[in-house]
Design a protein around this motif. Structure first.
Motif, PDB file in Angstrom:
ATOM      1  N   LEU A  12     -17.966 -13.672 -26.517  1.00  0.00           N
ATOM      2  CA  LEU A  12     -16.961 -13.346 -27.520  1.00  0.00           C
ATOM      3  C   LEU A  12     -15.846 -12.514 -26.894  1.00  0.00           C
ATOM      4  CD1 LEU A  12     -19.324 -12.465 -30.494  1.00  0.00           C
ATOM      5  CD2 LEU A  12     -18.238 -14.659 -29.972  1.00  0.00           C
ATOM      6  N   GLY A  13     -14.600 -12.897 -27.215  1.00  0.00           N
ATOM      7  CA  GLY A  13     -13.473 -12.218 -26.587  1.00  0.00           C
ATOM      8  C   GLY A  13     -13.173 -10.857 -27.175  1.00  0.00           C
ATOM      9  N   ALA A  14     -13.019 -10.807 -28.483  1.00  0.00           N
ATOM     10  CA  ALA A  14     -12.593  -9.568 -29.146  1.00  0.00           C
ATOM     11  C   ALA A  14     -13.803  -8.783 -29.643  1.00  0.00           C
ATOM     12  CB  ALA A  14     -11.659  -9.881 -30.315  1.00  0.00           C
ATOM     13  N   ILE A  15     -14.040  -7.637 -29.055  1.00  0.00           N
ATOM     14  CA  ILE A  15     -15.130  -6.768 -29.485  1.00  0.00           C
ATOM     15  C   ILE A  15     -14.589  -5.357 -29.653  1.00  0.00           C
ATOM     16  CG2 ILE A  15     -16.951  -8.165 -28.425  1.00  0.00           C
ATOM     17  CD1 ILE A  15     -16.942  -6.281 -26.062  1.00  0.00           C
ATOM     18  N   GLY A  16     -15.343  -4.520 -30.349  1.00  0.00           N
ATOM     19  CA  GLY A  16     -14.977  -3.113 -30.492  1.00  0.00           C
ATOM     20  C   GLY A  16     -13.655  -2.898 -31.193  1.00  0.00           C
ATOM     21  N   SER A  17     -12.835  -2.012 -30.622  1.00  0.00           N
ATOM     22  CA  SER A  17     -11.581  -1.611 -31.265  1.00  0.00           C
ATOM     23  C   SER A  17     -10.597  -2.769 -31.366  1.00  0.00           C
ATOM     24  CB  SER A  17     -10.938  -0.455 -30.490  1.00  0.00           C
ATOM     25  OG  SER A  17     -10.675  -0.837 -29.147  1.00  0.00           O
ATOM     26  N   ASP A  18     -10.645  -3.702 -30.423  1.00  0.00           N
ATOM     27  CA  ASP A  18      -9.752  -4.864 -30.506  1.00  0.00           C
ATOM     28  C   ASP A  18      -9.993  -5.644 -31.788  1.00  0.00           C
ATOM     29  OD1 ASP A  18      -8.550  -4.288 -28.147  1.00  0.00           O
ATOM     30  OD2 ASP A  18      -9.475  -5.909 -26.985  1.00  0.00           O
ATOM     31  N   ARG A  19     -11.252  -5.805 -32.131  1.00  0.00           N
ATOM     32  CA  ARG A  19     -11.582  -6.543 -33.345  1.00  0.00           C
ATOM     33  C   ARG A  19     -11.044  -5.812 -34.568  1.00  0.00           C
ATOM     34  NH1 ARG A  19     -17.537  -9.082 -34.468  1.00  0.00           N
ATOM     35  NH2 ARG A  19     -17.198  -9.636 -32.286  1.00  0.00           N
ATOM     36  N   GLU A  20     -11.184  -4.501 -34.568  1.00  0.00           N
ATOM     37  CA  GLU A  20     -10.687  -3.725 -35.705  1.00  0.00           C
ATOM     38  C   GLU A  20      -9.172  -3.835 -35.829  1.00  0.00           C
ATOM     39  OE1 GLU A  20     -12.909  -2.484 -37.729  1.00  0.00           O
ATOM     40  OE2 GLU A  20     -14.421  -3.255 -36.324  1.00  0.00           O
ATOM     41  N   MET A  22      -7.282  -6.300 -34.869  1.00  0.00           N
ATOM     42  CA  MET A  22      -6.945  -7.647 -35.318  1.00  0.00           C
ATOM     43  C   MET A  22      -7.204  -7.798 -36.811  1.00  0.00           C
ATOM     44  SD  MET A  22      -8.486  -9.659 -32.024  1.00  0.00           S
ATOM     45  CE  MET A  22      -8.376 -11.281 -32.738  1.00  0.00           C
ATOM     46  N   LEU A  23      -8.287  -7.222 -37.289  1.00  0.00           N
ATOM     47  CA  LEU A  23      -8.562  -7.268 -38.729  1.00  0.00           C
ATOM     48  C   LEU A  23      -7.458  -6.580 -39.513  1.00  0.00           C
ATOM     49  CD1 LEU A  23     -12.420  -6.665 -38.808  1.00  0.00           C
ATOM     50  CD2 LEU A  23     -11.222  -8.583 -39.868  1.00  0.00           C
ATOM     51  N   ARG A  24      -7.051  -5.423 -39.055  1.00  0.00           N
ATOM     52  CA  ARG A  24      -5.983  -4.706 -39.768  1.00  0.00           C
ATOM     53  C   ARG A  24      -4.697  -5.530 -39.783  1.00  0.00           C
ATOM     54  NH1 ARG A  24      -8.377  -0.158 -37.238  1.00  0.00           N
ATOM     55  NH2 ARG A  24      -6.888  -0.250 -35.494  1.00  0.00           N
ATOM     56  N   ALA A  25      -4.432  -6.211 -38.671  1.00  0.00           N
ATOM     57  CA  ALA A  25      -3.216  -7.028 -38.605  1.00  0.00           C
ATOM     58  C   ALA A  25      -3.244  -8.177 -39.604  1.00  0.00           C
ATOM     59  CB  ALA A  25      -3.049  -7.577 -37.185  1.00  0.00           C
ATOM     60  N   THR A  26      -4.445  -8.649 -39.931  1.00  0.00           N
ATOM     61  CA  THR A  26      -4.557  -9.730 -40.917  1.00  0.00           C
ATOM     62  C   THR A  26      -4.664  -9.190 -42.347  1.00  0.00           C
ATOM     63  OG1 THR A  26      -6.966  -9.824 -40.633  1.00  0.00           O
ATOM     64  CG2 THR A  26      -5.646 -11.281 -39.253  1.00  0.00           C
ATOM     65  N   GLY A  27      -4.702  -7.860 -42.494  1.00  0.00           N
ATOM     66  CA  GLY A  27      -4.740  -7.254 -43.816  1.00  0.00           C
ATOM     67  C   GLY A  27      -6.129  -7.027 -44.366  1.00  0.00           C
ATOM     68  N   TYR A  28      -7.142  -6.957 -43.490  1.00  0.00           N
ATOM     69  CA  TYR A  28      -8.520  -6.782 -43.943  1.00  0.00           C
ATOM     70  C   TYR A  28      -9.181  -5.595 -43.255  1.00  0.00           C
ATOM     71  CZ  TYR A  28      -8.279 -11.200 -46.422  1.00  0.00           C
ATOM     72  OH  TYR A  28      -7.926 -12.190 -47.303  1.00  0.00           O
ATOM     73  N   ASP A  29     -10.108  -4.989 -43.978  1.00  0.00           N
ATOM     74  CA  ASP A  29     -10.864  -3.860 -43.442  1.00  0.00           C
ATOM     75  C   ASP A  29     -12.150  -4.298 -42.762  1.00  0.00           C
ATOM     76  OD1 ASP A  29      -8.995  -2.005 -44.367  1.00  0.00           O
ATOM     77  OD2 ASP A  29      -9.944  -1.921 -46.348  1.00  0.00           O
ATOM     78  N   SER A  30     -12.638  -5.499 -43.113  1.00  0.00           N
ATOM     79  CA  SER A  30     -13.902  -5.950 -42.541  1.00  0.00           C
ATOM     80  C   SER A  30     -13.874  -7.453 -42.316  1.00  0.00           C
ATOM     81  CB  SER A  30     -15.071  -5.599 -43.463  1.00  0.00           C
ATOM     82  OG  SER A  30     -15.052  -6.414 -44.621  1.00  0.00           O
ATOM     83  N   SER A 840     -13.636 -17.165 -27.853  1.00  0.00           N
ATOM     84  CA  SER A 840     -13.840 -16.650 -26.496  1.00  0.00           C
ATOM     85  C   SER A 840     -12.644 -15.876 -25.954  1.00  0.00           C
ATOM     86  CB  SER A 840     -14.153 -17.806 -25.539  1.00  0.00           C
ATOM     87  OG  SER A 840     -15.386 -18.385 -25.863  1.00  0.00           O
ATOM     88  N   GLU A 841     -11.499 -15.978 -26.619  1.00  0.00           N
ATOM     89  CA  GLU A 841     -10.308 -15.321 -26.099  1.00  0.00           C
ATOM     90  C   GLU A 841     -10.181 -13.891 -26.616  1.00  0.00           C
ATOM     91  OE1 GLU A 841      -8.785 -16.551 -23.740  1.00  0.00           O
ATOM     92  OE2 GLU A 841      -9.404 -18.657 -23.845  1.00  0.00           O
ATOM     93  N   ALA A 842      -9.892 -12.974 -25.694  1.00  0.00           N
ATOM     94  CA  ALA A 842      -9.719 -11.565 -26.033  1.00  0.00           C
ATOM     95  C   ALA A 842      -8.334 -11.326 -26.626  1.00  0.00           C
ATOM     96  CB  ALA A 842      -9.908 -10.705 -24.788  1.00  0.00           C
ATOM     97  N   LYS A 843      -8.201 -10.196 -27.289  1.00  0.00           N
ATOM     98  CA  LYS A 843      -6.924  -9.863 -27.926  1.00  0.00           C
ATOM     99  C   LYS A 843      -5.789  -9.842 -26.916  1.00  0.00           C
ATOM    100  CE  LYS A 843      -4.695  -6.282 -30.773  1.00  0.00           C
ATOM    101  NZ  LYS A 843      -3.587  -5.952 -29.821  1.00  0.00           N
ATOM    102  N   VAL A 844      -6.054  -9.375 -25.708  1.00  0.00           N
ATOM    103  CA  VAL A 844      -4.986  -9.300 -24.708  1.00  0.00           C
ATOM    104  C   VAL A 844      -4.444 -10.684 -24.380  1.00  0.00           C
ATOM    105  CG1 VAL A 844      -6.637  -9.351 -22.766  1.00  0.00           C
ATOM    106  CG2 VAL A 844      -4.355  -8.354 -22.449  1.00  0.00           C
ATOM    107  N   GLU A 845      -5.312 -11.694 -24.342  1.00  0.00           N
ATOM    108  CA  GLU A 845      -4.854 -13.049 -24.054  1.00  0.00           C
ATOM    109  C   GLU A 845      -4.153 -13.664 -25.263  1.00  0.00           C
ATOM    110  OE1 GLU A 845      -4.660 -16.510 -21.365  1.00  0.00           O
ATOM    111  OE2 GLU A 845      -4.636 -14.321 -21.250  1.00  0.00           O
ATOM    112  N   LEU A 846      -4.661 -13.379 -26.460  1.00  0.00           N
ATOM    113  CA  LEU A 846      -3.986 -13.858 -27.665  1.00  0.00           C
ATOM    114  C   LEU A 846      -2.587 -13.269 -27.751  1.00  0.00           C
ATOM    115  CD1 LEU A 846      -6.860 -13.559 -30.335  1.00  0.00           C
ATOM    116  CD2 LEU A 846      -6.246 -15.537 -28.936  1.00  0.00           C
ATOM    117  N   ASP A 847      -2.468 -11.985 -27.422  1.00  0.00           N
ATOM    118  CA  ASP A 847      -1.156 -11.339 -27.467  1.00  0.00           C
ATOM    119  C   ASP A 847      -0.220 -11.910 -26.407  1.00  0.00           C
ATOM    120  OD1 ASP A 847      -1.652  -9.664 -29.620  1.00  0.00           O
ATOM    121  OD2 ASP A 847      -2.438  -8.043 -28.370  1.00  0.00           O
ATOM    122  N   ARG A 848      -0.753 -12.206 -25.234  1.00  0.00           N
ATOM    123  CA  ARG A 848       0.070 -12.794 -24.174  1.00  0.00           C
ATOM    124  C   ARG A 848       0.626 -14.143 -24.623  1.00  0.00           C
ATOM    125  NH1 ARG A 848      -0.361 -15.422 -18.963  1.00  0.00           N
ATOM    126  NH2 ARG A 848      -2.464 -16.166 -19.423  1.00  0.00           N
TER     127      ARG A 848
END
Length: 942
Positions: A12-20, A22-30, A840-848
């Protein structure tokens, strides 16, 4: 399990704080809240998947090793289309085991796939040269399906008639696959002795198929028979052995119009049946109807030669139910291996291998004859058929010596030698068959007129790289021209390009996985049967079905097998009139092509403005065709990347009218652990193990397309003579491409039930994160009722195109300058991009990736605002190669730096396309589809 051995955190690409974040960016807390608003409550399942708990990578490997250790790896001289071969180490390590080759996508974006395309052009050249025909495709699924495709190709050009003659000396599994394919199409297959069959007296004959050398080993002269067939207006087809063709007259030289076969013995292991690259070549007159992919040569924007997919490539997506075939899957990785085997050995090396095999066979024949043993076939290349008093006793005695022979019937056995055969093997086989000493006679045994006199593989590429040093460098040069997952994310909607973990790939090289012939006795494949049985059970649980068949070796073949099961079900109930298949206009192009292949009539169903199935139109079509309704084909989530709320009602409406629901499993990455096709109401669903379940795309194959079915369809799953099942097989081997199922087995074993669910949820999160980031710049075309997408999203380039003249293709080519492969372009909606980031893609790659798309938006706006020239801009001229950027004659209105380094991250590492934009029209008008020197191409282009 400790954190460092938890495979889920590696996958899994996005774990920990990255996942949080990304959730906030989509407007969700969980994540739970996001999923609740994305997946309709009516189809959600709260039940946990009934799968083993997740194993660490070492634990899963040890478990699989113990299972596969139950296989018995004997020397198999069974033949019948499958032969032992030495995989050159330089090819094993640098292609089969190299993610730069196995994680690449189908070469639809030619400019960043020049390495694979060159290797496939070499493959086509190999096939045309050895077969003596004009044009070859870039591989098919296996020999049996290639023969079935040849039958369809011949039928397409037939003036009348539906009778297909097949020699009874063809490989049995090939005959079976042809019969399976013929029956729904109303083709009558006549199986018999070609020596006594009279084409002139067979009314309706449109083609004939023979084997060369035949399944019993005989090297026959078919020239006179083919003359008679052609006089009767029948197409002549040969199923040939590639290695034998280095010594025998080419089929095209004795009248063949189509040649098919397998390239397996050119350096590709048994793998218990696959994957292996089938092939087809034909006369020039048939090339426009040739199924599969065809690689051609064109020129780029600077006049430099470049390779591309030509003519009918992806034609099933365009022509739908009028397509020549539903085949959109090839065996690219295996075709590349076979072509590299030929490059490495060259024509002289191949002839040496073939002569050595034939000499060992001749020595055995002479030894047996001298001992009074009856060798049935007088001519042979590598196979002898021997008369015995008790075939079972002979086979049992051979097994005691560590040898597998082939049983033909109670009184005949066969032995097939290959390049792995040693002198000790010859002596052991001779001893088992009754010869106590070996003869030194190595006389080749076929009529002199059938010896090859024509040269082959004279091209420079086949005569240059015979040292490992040179071969290694050649492979590396080609690899460096291709963009694969080891370079950057490949966000192709509907194609699910996710991590293919190293630990999932490692078992492919184990001897107990790679070295098992598909037709060994059952007790020798106990490990395979256990592993495959476990995987079938796991996939049945994931899909909510009663049973799964792993035989189909491509998604397109899974569609075909699933619809065949539905057809057989209706026929078993006496519903012979049920032949209408309803298909939404948004469906994969293979869907209508598959329906036609099983004899169904395609009726289109409209979609509404939100991209969903137009339910009123569907119900109107149901009523219109109620008495004849066979099936509905539907993709879920929809092809537009949305969970349709009406899916349960749709399934119930089909069932109420007596039809069955076929679900295309291309989008299972949004279902696993949250819902299931069986739970939704589907009756059959094919899975793409090369998508959701981590088998890599391999540059366009291999794949596995198993089908799961509801209880009533279980009796109609594809069978095989090796499984003692009456239902017809859809490919040559009992479990299709059996060996690569170890990849999906490892994935499920390491992820476990919680990990699989987590992967689905994160795939949905990643897609919605990308959609939110890009929506201010590129409108998201379709969303669900809560404004969310499933695991992929479609962004609309059309409004910008109308103002700027910049097309979606310009955007796709410009993405190459940013180091990315374009998302799926102009499908299912023209002028759009369908993006699937996967879990499988991490937030850094999605942002790139998003940064690249935002930057491209700015470049388009510069055109709209008049800040950039409407025709001479970075988008219209993309991609920019290194040689174009450093050339002395730079004359563009924009700078070199803007062309090559539009964002700062490219300063650290940049992937350079090796050619500029390929001219597709030039390539089709000036078709070249075999390899030659670059100088010759350049001269032709000028």
């Amino acid at each position: 399990m400790s954190a460092h051995t938890d495979f889920r955190s590696r996958h899994l690409g996005a774990i920990g704080s990255d996942r949080e974040e990304m959730l906030r960016a989509t407007g969700y807390d969980s994540l739970d809240a996001l999923i609740a608003d994305t997946v309709p409550a009516g189809i959600r399942s709260d039940a946990a998947l009934e799968l083993p708990a997740a194993k660490s990578e070492p634990e899963a490997l040890a478990w699989l090793k113990a299972i596969m250790g139950k296989n018995k790896v004997l020397k198999s001289f069974i033949g019948q289309g499958y032969y032992g071969t030495h995989v050159p180490g330089v090819i094993l390590r640098n292609i089969l085991e190299n993610p730069g080759w196995y994680t690449a996508y189908t070469p639809y974006q030619a400019e960043i796939a020049q390495g694979r395309l060159e290797a496939l052009l070499n493959f086509q050249t190999l096939i045309t040269e050895l077969s003596g025909l004009d044009v070859a495709n870039a591989s098919l699924l296996d020999e049996g399906t290639a023969a079935a495709e040849a039958m369809s190709l011949a039928l397409a050009g037939a003036p009348k008639g539906k009778v297909f003659f097949v020699s009874d000396a063809c490989h049995p599994q090939t005959i079976d696959v042809v019969v399976t394919r013929a029956e729904p199409l109303g083709i009558e297959v006549k199986v018999g002795d070609w020596r006594t069959f009279d084409p002139a007296s067979c009314e309706g004959l449109f083609a004939v198929l023979v084997q060369y050398p035949d399944t019993y080993g005989t090297v026959a002269d078919y020239a006179a028979f083919f003359e008679k067939a052609k006089a009767a207006k029948a197409v002549t087809i040969v199923a040939a052995d590639l290695l034998a063709l280095t010594l025998l007259k080419a089929p095209g030289e004795f009248g063949a119009e189509i040649c098919v076969g397998s390239s397996q013995r050119f350096g590709v292991p048994f793998g218990f049946g696959g994957p292996h690259a089938g092939f087809m070549s034909c006369k020039d007159a048939l090339k426009r109807k040739l199924p599969g992919r065809l690689i051609g040569v064109s020129v780029d924007s600077r006049g430099k030669p470049g390779f591309r997919l030509s003519l009918q490539t992806r034609e099933q997506h365009i022509r739908r139910d009028k397509a020549t075939s539903n085949i959109c899957t090839a065996q690219v990785l295996l075709a590349v291996m076979a072509s590299m085997y030929a490059v490495y050995h060259g024509p002289e090396g191949l002839k040496h291998i073939a002569k050595t095999v034939n000499e060992k066979t001749a020595a055995l024949a002479a030894s047996l004859t001298a001992a009074g043993v009856n060798v049935v076939n007088e001519s042979f290349f590598d196979t002898l058929t021997i008369s015995v008093t008790d075939a079972d006793a002979v086979l049992a005695a051979a097994v005691e010596k560590g040898i597998n022979l082939r049983k033909i019937d109670a009184k005949r056995v066969a032995v097939s030698f290959d390049e792995t055969t040693t002198d000790a093997d010859v002596a052991a086989v001779a001893n088992v068959l009754g010869a106590k000493s070996l003869s030194s006679d190595k006389t080749s045994a076929w009529h002199a007129d059938l010896s090859r006199k024509s040269a082959f593989l004279t091209q420079k590429v086949f005569n240059s790289y015979h040292s490992e040093t040179e071969m290694l460098r050649y492979i590396k040069r080609l690899e460096s021209k291709d963009l694969a997952l080891n370079e950057s994310m490949i966000a192709l909607g509907s194609c699910t390009m996710k991590l293919n973990a190293t630990s999932e790939m490692m078992p492919l090289s184990w001897p107990e996985v790679s070295s098992v012939h598909p037709f060994v006795p059952a007790d020798q494949s106990a490990g395979y049967r256990e592993m495959l049985g476990l995987l079938e059970g796991w996939l049945a649980n994931v899909t909510g079905f009663a049973a799964v068949s792993l035989q189909p070796n491509a998604g397109s073949q899974g569609e075909y097998a699933g619809l065949l099961a539905i057809r057989r079900y209706h026929l078993s109930r006496g519903d012979t009139h049920r032949d209408v298949c309803l298909i939404p206009v948004s469906a994969h192009g293979t869907n209508p092509a598959s329906a036609v292949m099983v004899g169904m009539k395609v009726v289109g169903v409209k979609c509404d403005e939100q991209g969903n199935i137009d339910v009123p139109d569907l119900k109107a079509r149901i009523e219109e065709h109620r008495e004849n309704l066979a099936a509905l084909m539907v993709t879920y989530p929809s092809t537009h990347g949305v969970f349709e709320e009406t899916i349960v009602d749709i399934c119930e409406s089909i069932h109420a009218a007596g039809g069955q629901v076929y679900m295309d499993g291309a989008n299972m990455n949004a279902q696993v652990g949250l819902t299931s096709p069986g739970g939704i109401g589907a009756d059959v669903c094919h899975l793409n193990l090369h998508k959701t379940f981590c088998i890599p795309h391999g540059g366009g194959g291999p794949g596995v397309g198993p089908i799961g079915v509801a209880e009533q369809l279980v009796p109609f799953l594809p069978g095989h003579r090796e499984l003692d099942s009456k239902e017809g097989p859809v490919c040559s081997a009992p479990w299709g491409s059996a060996s690569i199922n170890t990849i999906s087995w490892m994935y499920i074993a390491m992820m476990g039930p919680d990990g699989l669910k987590d992967a689905t949820e994160l795939a949905i999160l990643n897609a919605n994160y990308v959609a939110k980031r890009l929506a201010p710049f590129f409108p998201v075309l379709y969303t669900g009722t809560k404004g969310l997408v499933a695991h992929e999203c479609i962004i609309d380039v059309r409004p910008l195109s109308e103002k700027s003249g910049v097309t979606v293709e310009d955007v796709a080519k410009r993405l190459m300058d940013y180091g990315f492969h374009a998302p799926t372009m102009s499908w299912p909606v023209a002028g759009t991009l369908m993006i699937e980031p996967t879990e499988s893609e991490a937030k850094v790659e999605l942002d790139r990736f998003c940064d690249a798309m935002v930057s491209i938006h700015g470049e388009i706006m510069a055109v709209i605002n008049g800040e950039a020239d409407a025709t001479d801009n970075v988008l219209k001229n993309a991609p920019h190669t290194a040689d174009s950027v450093i050339a002395d004659d730079w004359s563009h209105a924009y700078g070199r730096e803007q062309a090559a380094y539009p964002l700062p991250y490219l300063r650290n590492h940049k992937f350079w396309p090796s050619v500029g934009r390929i001219d597709n029209v030039h390539g089709d008008r000036n078709l070249v589809c075999t390899c030659d020197s670059v100088e010759a191409y350049a001269a032709a282009a000028q």
